[in-house]
Motif scaffolding. Structure first.
Motif, PDB file in Angstrom:
ATOM      1  N   THR B 152      -3.256 -22.041 -29.058  1.00  0.00           N
ATOM      2  CA  THR B 152      -4.024 -21.706 -27.860  1.00  0.00           C
ATOM      3  C   THR B 152      -3.329 -20.573 -27.119  1.00  0.00           C
ATOM      4  OG1 THR B 152      -2.802 -23.356 -26.619  1.00  0.00           O
ATOM      5  CG2 THR B 152      -4.935 -24.027 -27.519  1.00  0.00           C
ATOM      6  N   ASN B 153      -4.123 -19.880 -26.335  1.00  0.00           N
ATOM      7  CA  ASN B 153      -3.530 -18.909 -25.424  1.00  0.00           C
ATOM      8  C   ASN B 153      -4.349 -18.879 -24.144  1.00  0.00           C
ATOM      9  OD1 ASN B 153      -5.744 -17.539 -26.340  1.00  0.00           O
ATOM     10  ND2 ASN B 153      -4.623 -15.870 -27.289  1.00  0.00           N
ATOM     11  N   ALA B 154      -3.769 -18.256 -23.159  1.00  0.00           N
ATOM     12  CA  ALA B 154      -4.432 -18.156 -21.856  1.00  0.00           C
ATOM     13  C   ALA B 154      -4.216 -16.756 -21.309  1.00  0.00           C
ATOM     14  CB  ALA B 154      -3.860 -19.196 -20.898  1.00  0.00           C
ATOM     15  N   TRP B 155      -5.089 -16.357 -20.410  1.00  0.00           N
ATOM     16  CA  TRP B 155      -5.001 -15.030 -19.807  1.00  0.00           C
ATOM     17  C   TRP B 155      -3.819 -14.990 -18.852  1.00  0.00           C
ATOM     18  CZ3 TRP B 155      -7.198 -11.047 -21.809  1.00  0.00           C
ATOM     19  CH2 TRP B 155      -7.408  -9.870 -21.074  1.00  0.00           C
ATOM     20  N   THR B 156      -3.085 -13.905 -18.891  1.00  0.00           N
ATOM     21  CA  THR B 156      -1.880 -13.831 -18.059  1.00  0.00           C
ATOM     22  C   THR B 156      -1.621 -12.405 -17.599  1.00  0.00           C
ATOM     23  OG1 THR B 156       0.454 -14.500 -17.979  1.00  0.00           O
ATOM     24  CG2 THR B 156      -0.280 -13.404 -19.974  1.00  0.00           C
ATOM     25  N   GLU B 375       5.953 -22.670 -20.803  1.00  0.00           N
ATOM     26  CA  GLU B 375       6.071 -22.970 -19.363  1.00  0.00           C
ATOM     27  C   GLU B 375       4.893 -22.384 -18.591  1.00  0.00           C
ATOM     28  OE1 GLU B 375       9.851 -21.478 -18.031  1.00  0.00           O
ATOM     29  OE2 GLU B 375      10.915 -22.766 -19.466  1.00  0.00           O
ATOM     30  N   TYR B 376       4.502 -21.200 -18.998  1.00  0.00           N
ATOM     31  CA  TYR B 376       3.388 -20.548 -18.298  1.00  0.00           C
ATOM     32  C   TYR B 376       2.108 -21.375 -18.439  1.00  0.00           C
ATOM     33  CZ  TYR B 376      -0.521 -17.492 -17.357  1.00  0.00           C
ATOM     34  OH  TYR B 376      -1.701 -16.999 -16.868  1.00  0.00           O
ATOM     35  N   GLU B 377       1.829 -21.811 -19.667  1.00  0.00           N
ATOM     36  CA  GLU B 377       0.589 -22.577 -19.888  1.00  0.00           C
ATOM     37  C   GLU B 377       0.618 -23.904 -19.140  1.00  0.00           C
ATOM     38  OE1 GLU B 377      -0.931 -22.723 -23.868  1.00  0.00           O
ATOM     39  OE2 GLU B 377      -0.854 -20.540 -24.104  1.00  0.00           O
ATOM     40  N   GLU B 378       1.827 -24.461 -18.990  1.00  0.00           N
ATOM     41  CA  GLU B 378       1.937 -25.696 -18.203  1.00  0.00           C
ATOM     42  C   GLU B 378       1.736 -25.405 -16.711  1.00  0.00           C
ATOM     43  OE1 GLU B 378       5.024 -27.871 -21.307  1.00  0.00           O
ATOM     44  OE2 GLU B 378       5.766 -27.162 -19.366  1.00  0.00           O
ATOM     45  N   SER B 379       2.234 -24.232 -16.303  1.00  0.00           N
ATOM     46  CA  SER B 379       2.206 -23.903 -14.860  1.00  0.00           C
ATOM     47  C   SER B 379       0.791 -23.622 -14.336  1.00  0.00           C
ATOM     48  CB  SER B 379       3.087 -22.690 -14.581  1.00  0.00           C
ATOM     49  OG  SER B 379       2.454 -21.517 -15.044  1.00  0.00           O
TER      50      SER B 379
END
Lengths: 332, 433
Positions: B152-156, B375-379
């Protein structure tokens, strides 16, 4: 063995030999000689050898062209069956697709500017090479080499690197205080850059011009010189008329060739047609419509418009050539 | 000229035979299979680069240790070329047995019967226990599973701390409004100019459809729903593209500079200090930036309305199997290995995104950037909403059209109104094709 030949009088050999295709034979009653069995077998063998080409021609050229003609009137995305939509693709092209019109515009500029400049460069260098024979083999090869490798991927990559920001051309111009920030990303400079690349590949027409120049009798120049004609007058009154069939041949070939620009534009723009669509030449846009946007019907319509336009231009060139092309033995 | 009748016959036969051989040669394709009793050969295709190719070589070598009778022919291309090739293959039923697959094309290929229904293999060949149900649902189209998400990935918002330090600028804290981010980019660009460095704060974010989607989602809308209807009108798009004006007027990197470095972006060319993108791009950025760069920062993108659930987890990629594969069982073995094996996790790290499978995640050494991404995806969990509908047929070409129009805006060759008109015309064709 039934011998029909013995039943029908055969014309004397001399008469048969004298007959040419399309000419009637003396007396008009003589029938053409019956085809010999050996000749028929030769034909079979001939067609046998031709078969691979015929299969290729009909299977890979005529067939796909006919299918493409049908697809030009459909909406087809490669996945579902083509849907017949009449002339909608053609209407959309000219009324509802500004990118298409821009693509037509930059292709026209490329053809109208690039082709004459390329031919002028080819003729100029050919005349220089024709002037002196010493070392001409080396120079002929050196000038021809870019044409051999001109359409290759590597040359396009090198070209991009040369004209890029901080590339040799840009750095060279910087020395003179001209800071352009590279040609590759500049909307105004990328078109001249592409034309320079095309002109640089003048080797093929140059070799043909050179062959044509060598056919011009030296006596004509000597006679013109005796009459007091200077260099420019000799060029205008002797070289150009005598070379006109070759000029016509090169003009026709290079014009058609220019319409087909693809590889260099694809590599230099990384397939995007950028910057700002200024390398989005007709064939590149057609390719993108077909394989990136999956609009195969639209791309087919574009392909047929290109075929028709090139055919019209070729026809016009042939018609106008009657006024300026002089063949040997011509009364003009 | 023929010398005798026998010679003539021989020549005729030779011609026909040669034709036949040529025809047969042309027709012969063959998968190179050694037969059902012997070793099986599978074709596997992915998009990527040499770095990813080495990772796949390592993963396939590990696969062959476990499955020595399955030979895997691997091929790869860049992303656009990969899909151009697949589209041509799809018309002749010649897709590779197993494919790395992009979410944008999942609906298109599955609805046209080109992908194998993986439903019967879930739990029977494909180990589903280590994969969250929500992630498994990503590969479902019309109630049928066609793909398994590898990660998975997310926009950052990525930032380059080394560049920021060199010009004495502070990093963007993350979140905030789009105007806040624009102001920070302007300030960073100004700081770079004052330091005499050709660096810019960022790139015009209106060139990416994902930023538009983020703003739409914050307003409770979407790009396209399941029925392929757009969740925006011309005014929405016009307003979005008008937000890019400060960037085009000098806050961000000039589009001409970006054209010079394309297909690299301003960020991985060390021209810009920030870039909005998917979080799995970090490893690629570091690779392209070179040895002098070892560290990147990830923070939340700007937000339109505080508390909005505008972000979502997307599959960075999936793995699918061709519906025409002659070896579905072996293809399932390969797919399962690529999705679940810890050896594959060890080989890739977060190159394909954060592994979706727990067993594969166990193989990843989460240090440096990998740990930051996790950590970013958790945050951002409080900002994560439901993922959007599976992209409509033709979404890939619309995304590219959006990007191209964004570059045209940056170069000043179209106005915002012309850009909006162009996009809606194209969208109309794609939606009604």
């Amino acid at each position: 063995m039934t011998n029909a030949a013995t039943a029908t009088p055969v014309p004397p050999p001399a008469v048969v030999d004298a007959a040419r295709p399309g000419e009637s034979r003396a007396g008009g009653a003589a029938r053409p000689p019956r085809r010999k069995p050996a000749s028929r077998r030769e034909n079979v063998a001939g067609y046998g050898f031709l078969l691979p080409w015929l299969v290729g021609f009909f299977g890979l050229t005529v067939g796909p062209m006919l299918i493409s003609l049908y697809l030009a009137f459909t909406s087809y995305n490669l996945f579902t069956d083509p849907k017949f939509i009449g002339i909608d693709n053609f209407v959309r092209m000219f009324t509802d697709d500004p990118v298409y019109m821009k693509s037509v515009g930059i292709t026209a500029i490329y053809v109208l500017v690039g082709t004459p400049v390329k031919l002028a460069a080819a003729l100029g260098i050919a005349m220089l090479l024709n002037y002196r024979d010493r070392g001409s083999g080396f120079f002929r090869s050196a000038f021809y080499a870019p044409s051999l490798i001109g359409a290759s991927v590597s040359v396009a990559i090198v070209w991009r690197a040369m004209f890029a920001n901080d590339g040799p051309v840009d750095s060279g111009l910087n020395i003179f205080g001209i800071e352009l920030g590279g040609w590759v990303g500049n909307v105004d400079l990328v078109v001249p850059m592409m034309i320079i690349l095309a002109v640089w590949q003048f080797g093929a027409p140059m070799v043909i011009f050179l062959a044509g120049l060598k056919q011009i009798p030296r006596e004509l120049y000597e006679a013109a010189e005796v009459d007091g004609a200077g260099a420019f007058r000799r060029f205008r009154s002797v070289t150009l008329p005598m070379l006109s069939p070759v000029i016509f041949f090169n003009l026709l070939l290079e014009t058609i060739h220019a319409f087909q620009i693809f590889a260099s534009a694809f590599i230099i723009s990384n397939g995007s047609g950028g910057p700002g669509g200024m390398t989005n030449y007709y064939t590149l846009y057609l390719y993108k419509r077909a394989f990136s946007d999956q609009q195969m019907g639209y791309a087919s319509a574009m392909a047929w418009v290109l075929v028709v336009v090139v055919a019209i231009i070729a026809f016009v060139l042939f018609r106008t050539s009657r006024g300026w092309v002089h063949y040997s033995g011509d009364s003009k | 000229m023929f010398r005798s009748r026998r010679a003539r016959i021989r020549s005729t036969v030779t011609a026909i035979a040669a034709t036949g051989v040529l025809a047969l040669t042309a027709c012969a394709g063959g998968s190179g299979d050694e037969g059902s009793d012997g070793p099986v050969t599978l074709d596997f295709a992915f998009w990527g680069n040499d770095v990813r190719a080495e990772m796949y070589d390592e993963a396939i070598a590990a696969f062959n240790e476990e499955f020595p009778d399955i030979k895997v022919n691997v091929s790869f291309l860049g992303f656009p070329e990969f899909w151009e090739k697949r589209q041509i293959e799809s018309t002749s039923g010649g897709l590779p047995d197993v494919m790395q697959f992009d979410y944008s094309y999942l609906r298109q290929y599955s609805e046209n019967g080109l992908l194998l229904d993986l439903g019967p293999h879930l739990g029977e060949g494909i180990d589903t226990d280590p994969i969250d149900e929500k992630i498994l649902d990503i590969g479902v189209v019309n109630d049928t599973t066609y793909g398994i998400a590898t990660s998975t990935n997310a926009w950052t918002l990525y930032q380059n701390p080394k560049l920021l330090e060199s010009i004495g600028a502070a990093p963007y804290e993350g979140g905030g409004s789009w105007e806040d981010y624009t102001d920070w980019v302007q300030a960073t660009t100004d700081a770079a100019a004052a330091a005499g460095q050709p660096i810019y704060g960022g790139t015009d974010f209106t060139g990416r459809i994902q930023n538009f989607e983020l703003q739409l989602r914050a307003q409770g809308s979407y790009l396209f729903n399941d029925d392929g209807e757009p969740g925006f009108d011309e005014d929405d798009l016009r307003a979005f593209w008008e937000q890019g004006a400060p960037f085009r007027e000098g806050a961000g990197v000039p589009q001409q500079r970006l054209e010079e470095v394309y297909p690299l972006s301003g960020f991985d060319s060390a021209i810009t200090a920030s870039e909005l993108t998917w979080d799995n791009f970090g490893a690629g950025y570091l690779g392209n930036l070179g040895e002098g760069y070892t560290e990147l920062l990830l923070v939340e993108p700007p937000i339109t309305e505080e508390g909005a659930k505008d972000l979502y987890l997307k599959p960075s990629m999936l793995h699918t199997i061709s519906a025409n594969t002659e070896h579905p069982e072996e293809a399932v073995e390969l797919l399962n290995f690529l999705v679940n094996a810890p050896e594959v996790g060890a080989a890739f790290g977060t190159n394909r995104g954060l592994p979706a499978s727990e067993t594969q995640l166990e193989g990843v050494e989460l240090g440096g950037l990998e740990a930051q991404i996790q950590e970013y995806e958790e945050s951002i969990s409080d900002r994560l909403g439901d993922p959007p509908a599976v992209p409509i047929v033709g979404y890939g070409s619309l995304e590219e059209k959006f990007r191209v129009i964004g570059t045209d805006l940056g170069l000043g060759v179209v106005t915002v109104d012309e850009a909006v008109e162009q996009f809606f015309t194209e969208m109309d064709v794609v939606l009604n094709q």
